[in-house]
Design a protein around this motif. Structure first.
Motif, short mmCIF file in Angstrom:
data_model
loop_
_atom_site.label_atom_id
_atom_site.label_comp_id
_atom_site.label_asym_id
_atom_site.label_seq_id
_atom_site.Cartn_x
_atom_site.Cartn_y
_atom_site.Cartn_z
N TYR A 76 0.84 -1.20 0.00
CA TYR A 76 0.00 0.00 0.00
C TYR A 76 0.87 1.24 0.00
O TYR A 76 0.61 2.20 -0.73
CB TYR A 76 -0.92 -0.01 1.22
N ARG A 89 0.63 3.97 -2.92
CA ARG A 89 -0.12 5.19 -2.62
C ARG A 89 0.66 6.19 -1.77
O ARG A 89 0.10 7.21 -1.38
CB ARG A 89 -1.42 4.83 -1.92
N ASP A 105 0.97 6.98 4.20
CA ASP A 105 -0.25 7.46 4.85
C ASP A 105 -0.52 6.51 6.01
O ASP A 105 -0.93 5.37 5.81
CB ASP A 105 -1.41 7.46 3.85
N SER A 143 -2.77 6.13 8.38
CA SER A 143 -4.08 5.49 8.56
C SER A 143 -4.39 4.54 7.40
O SER A 143 -4.98 3.48 7.60
CB SER A 143 -5.18 6.54 8.71
N GLY A 144 -4.00 4.91 6.18
CA GLY A 144 -4.23 4.03 5.02
C GLY A 144 -3.43 2.74 5.13
O GLY A 144 -3.94 1.66 4.83
N ILE A 145 -2.18 2.85 5.56
CA ILE A 145 -1.33 1.67 5.72
C ILE A 145 -1.89 0.77 6.82
O ILE A 145 -1.99 -0.45 6.66
CB ILE A 145 0.12 2.08 6.00
N SER A 146 -2.27 1.38 7.94
CA SER A 146 -2.83 0.60 9.05
C SER A 146 -4.10 -0.11 8.62
O SER A 146 -4.34 -1.26 8.98
CB SER A 146 -3.11 1.50 10.25
N SER A 147 -4.92 0.57 7.83
CA SER A 147 -6.14 -0.04 7.32
C SER A 147 -5.83 -1.19 6.38
O SER A 147 -6.50 -2.22 6.40
CB SER A 147 -6.98 1.02 6.61
N ALA A 148 -4.80 -1.02 5.54
CA ALA A 148 -4.40 -2.10 4.63
C ALA A 148 -3.93 -3.32 5.41
O ALA A 148 -4.20 -4.46 5.04
CB ALA A 148 -3.31 -1.62 3.69
#
Length: 146
Positions: free
Chosen positions: A53, A57, A60, A62-67
């Motif tokens: 991720y 992208r 990020d 929060s984006g990485i944690s979400s991935a």
């Protein structure tokens, strides 16, 4: 009395009754080991998904944690500790952290890297008394972003 001592009818049933608990424990233990290995693989896959991720992208948190948390069907996986961005130089042993703008050996500029971590705890199916009942698995993946 002698004929009763030589009578072997029902011996197989008694042997079966003795062996069933042992065989059942063996089956459950093998399944437990398989599930533990599967959980470890899920944690490693989640860390890799977070790094992918970040490559696709950018960094990020929060984006990485979400991935990481959505990489597998397991709800036990967390992005702990959180993703970290740093500057580093590649070495034969991995990536050494240096200040941004530093010139690495070989003349290249230090790159921007992200380290993504994943963690999950596995609880054994039964308490075996001779091994731990919980195992915490951690995985880390580092990827160059720029």
């Amino acid at each position: 009395m002698r004929t009763a001592a030589r009578d072997t009818r029902g011996a197989a049933a008694i042997e079966f009754g003795i062996m069933v608990p042992l065989l059942s424990l063996m089956v459950v233990s093998v399944a437990d080991i398989g599930l533990a290995v599967y959980r470890k693989m899920q944690v490693e896959e989640a860390a890799q998904a977070g790094a992918q991720y970040a490559i696709a992208r950018g960094f990020d948190t929060s984006g990485i944690s979400s991935a990481v948390t959505s990489a597998t069907n397991s709800t036990a996986i967390t992005a702990s500790p959180g993703p970290v961005q740093f500057c580093g130089c590649p070495t034969s042993g991995g990536v050494s952290s240096v200040g941004c703008g530093t010139v690495c050996t070989g003349g290249a500029q230090a790159g921007t890297y992200a380290t993504v971590s994943a963690q999950a705890t596995y609880y054994t199916l039964i308490n075996y008394q001779i091994v731990a009942a919980t195992y915490t698995y951690n995985a880390q993946s580092t990827a160059r972003l720029q």
